[in-house]
Design a protein around this motif. Structure first.
Motif, PDB file in Angstrom:
ATOM      1  N   ALA A  22       0.944  -1.043  -0.026  1.00  0.00           N
ATOM      2  CA  ALA A  22      -0.044   0.148   0.166  1.00  0.00           C
ATOM      3  C   ALA A  22       0.921   1.152  -0.178  1.00  0.00           C
ATOM      4  CB  ALA A  22      -0.881  -0.104   1.150  1.00  0.00           C
ATOM      5  N   SER A  31      -3.664   4.632  -6.987  1.00  0.00           N
ATOM      6  CA  SER A  31      -4.574   4.469  -6.035  1.00  0.00           C
ATOM      7  C   SER A  31      -5.678   3.248  -6.420  1.00  0.00           C
ATOM      8  CB  SER A  31      -5.612   5.766  -5.659  1.00  0.00           C
ATOM      9  OG  SER A  31      -6.170   6.205  -7.059  1.00  0.00           O
ATOM     10  N   ARG A  32      -5.544   2.988  -7.676  1.00  0.00           N
ATOM     11  CA  ARG A  32      -6.759   1.897  -8.221  1.00  0.00           C
ATOM     12  C   ARG A  32      -5.711   0.923  -8.972  1.00  0.00           C
ATOM     13  NH1 ARG A  32     -11.889   2.147  -8.307  1.00  0.00           N
ATOM     14  NH2 ARG A  32     -11.879   1.043 -10.089  1.00  0.00           N
ATOM     15  N   LEU A  51      -4.912  -7.521   0.155  1.00  0.00           N
ATOM     16  CA  LEU A  51      -6.152  -6.850  -0.238  1.00  0.00           C
ATOM     17  C   LEU A  51      -6.484  -6.099   1.042  1.00  0.00           C
ATOM     18  CD1 LEU A  51      -8.384  -9.344  -2.396  1.00  0.00           C
ATOM     19  CD2 LEU A  51      -7.114  -7.060  -3.109  1.00  0.00           C
ATOM     20  N   ALA A  52      -6.717  -6.714   2.055  1.00  0.00           N
ATOM     21  CA  ALA A  52      -7.271  -5.943   3.262  1.00  0.00           C
ATOM     22  C   ALA A  52      -6.315  -4.739   3.468  1.00  0.00           C
ATOM     23  CB  ALA A  52      -7.370  -6.872   4.445  1.00  0.00           C
ATOM     24  N   LEU A  54      -4.627  -2.892   1.283  1.00  0.00           N
ATOM     25  CA  LEU A  54      -4.826  -1.934   0.430  1.00  0.00           C
ATOM     26  C   LEU A  54      -6.257  -1.162   0.898  1.00  0.00           C
ATOM     27  CD1 LEU A  54      -3.964  -3.889  -2.805  1.00  0.00           C
ATOM     28  CD2 LEU A  54      -2.351  -2.209  -1.504  1.00  0.00           C
ATOM     29  N   GLU A  55      -7.151  -2.084   1.187  1.00  0.00           N
ATOM     30  CA  GLU A  55      -8.526  -1.424   1.224  1.00  0.00           C
ATOM     31  C   GLU A  55      -8.354  -0.446   2.765  1.00  0.00           C
ATOM     32  OE1 GLU A  55     -10.786  -4.897   1.433  1.00  0.00           O
ATOM     33  OE2 GLU A  55     -11.000  -4.986  -0.721  1.00  0.00           O
ATOM     34  N   ALA A  60      -8.437   1.498  -3.848  1.00  0.00           N
ATOM     35  CA  ALA A  60      -9.548   0.715  -4.482  1.00  0.00           C
ATOM     36  C   ALA A  60      -8.991  -0.237  -5.372  1.00  0.00           C
ATOM     37  CB  ALA A  60     -10.385   1.536  -5.295  1.00  0.00           C
TER      38      ALA A  60
END
Length: 386
Positions: A22, A31-32, A51-52, A54-55, A60
């Motif tokens: 991240a 950011s995406r 994934l978690a 990054l979120e 996104a």
């Protein structure tokens, strides 16, 4: 003649480096991201943690988890559709060389359009593509820091070498902890793949002082620790060493080149479904023995870097030890011959001339110390059959 040296803008190495994904994306103004991986990795706990993370950081991400071993143009085209439909601004390749090569190819087509065959060698594409961050989970391909991607044409079956700065990842997060669960066979094959990268980068006609340094250190590190990583997959010291060595080998050949082993390996894999690292391992001892007479001092340096010969040994002593030890390494890592792998002799003999033509067309054999003609490559294929 000068050499052009290129590396990813950011390389983070060590335990836990993947957890910095991240922050790495944010530092690059992204950011995406579309995470590109395979179905197995997509189910692993570490991938869900990525994934978690990054979120939780306000990014996104999306996921494209349909990559396959030896990536194909069909899969790349599916990835491009996912990229465009999601409006993503970057790619994150998570996995071995196949997901990372797929991510690089999707980034290329996403920026420039067309089909992958438009970018195959001898085309070199240096115009910027979409940014790619590579998170390798195997220690072998070095794709996290190379300007190459190998994509199989779904129509013709040709393994296409695509090259240029457009295919160089913007960042690489090299976290050896992601390799601790690698099976022994995959450990062996990817490890010999990395060793081949280092040897070929060093003996290549395009070698230079910078690539030489990366190659020597990679050879030393990989050869010293690969057997331990194979015998004891949980050995953290050996895993870290082989992972770092594979990345160094990638830096070496990306700034030099590969040669005859890789040229012969690609058609072998395309026609018989042999994994890339394994096909390199099948070929490495015989191709090394074939090539030594044209560059004995360079191959002797390889043997000395790997600790196979004394610093004051003659080139003949060192190169003899090199061929012997490469054959012994294959035995200890249980590398099968093509015959033992289950490839029929009639089909092998039938396809050897075509594979030789395809090897030469790839361009890699032209960097070999002893540049072969097609008949010599056919003889080498016959010699490694077993």
């Amino acid at each position: 003649m000068s050499a052009s040296i290129v590396l990813p803008q950011v390389i983070r190495v060590g335990a836990g480096a993947s957890a910095e994904l991240a922050g790495t994306l944010d530092s690059l103004g992204l950011s995406r991201p579309l995470l590109v991986t395979d179905p197995f990795i997509a189910e692993q706990p570490f991938f869900h943690r990525l994934l978690a993370g990054l979120e939780a950081s306000g990014l996104a991400p999306g996921v494209f988890a349909d990559t396959v071993p030896d990536p194909t143009t069909a899969v790349v085209e599916e990835g491009v559709r996912a990229l465009r439909e999601g409006g993503f601004d970057s790619l994150v390749g998570v996995g071995g060389g196949s997901p990372i090569d797929t991510a690089k190819a999707v980034a290329l087509l996403g920026a420039h359009g067309g089909r992958m065959r438009d970018y195959r060698a001898p085309v070199v594409t240096d115009a910027p593509a979409l940014p790619v961050v590579a998170v390798p989970t195997t220690a072998g391909s070095g794709s996290e820091c190379t300007r190459y991607s190998i994509i199989t044409d779904s129509e013709s079956g040709e393994k296409m070498l695509c090259s240029g700065l457009a295919l160089l990842p913007r960042a690489a997060l090299v976290d050896f902890e992601l390799t601790l669960g690698m099976p022994r066979r995959l450990t062996a094959d990817t490890g010999v793949d990395a060793l081949t990268h280092a040897i070929e980068a060093y003996v290549s006609a395009r070698a230079n002082p910078v690539s030489d340094g990366f190659a020597r250190e990679a050879m030393r590190t990989i050869f010293t620790h690969l057997r331990t990583a194979y015998a004891d997959p949980g050995d953290r010291t050996a895993r870290e060493a082989v992972m770092v060595g594979a990345t160094q080998a990638g830096m070496a050949f990306s700034n030099s080149s590969v040669a005859l082993v890789h040229g012969m390996s690609r058609p072998l894999g395309a026609h018989f479904g042999v994994a890339h690292g394994l096909s390199n391992a099948m070929l490495l001892p015989a191709v090394t023995e074939f090539s030594i007479p044209s560059a004995p001092s360079r191959y002797a340096d390889c043997a000395r870097a790997m600790g196979l010969a004394a610093p004051d040994s003659t080139d003949g002593e060192a190169t003899g030890a090199l061929v012997w030890e490469l054959r012994l390494l294959n035995q200890e890592l249980e590398v099968p011959t093509p015959r033992e792998y289950g490839i029929g002799v009639e089909r092998w003999w039938e396809l050897a001339p075509l594979m030789a033509e395809q090897a030469l067309a790839s361009g890699s054999p032209g960097n070999n110390p002893r540049v072969p003609v097609a008949e010599e490559i056919v003889e080498l294929y016959h010699g490694v059959y077993g």
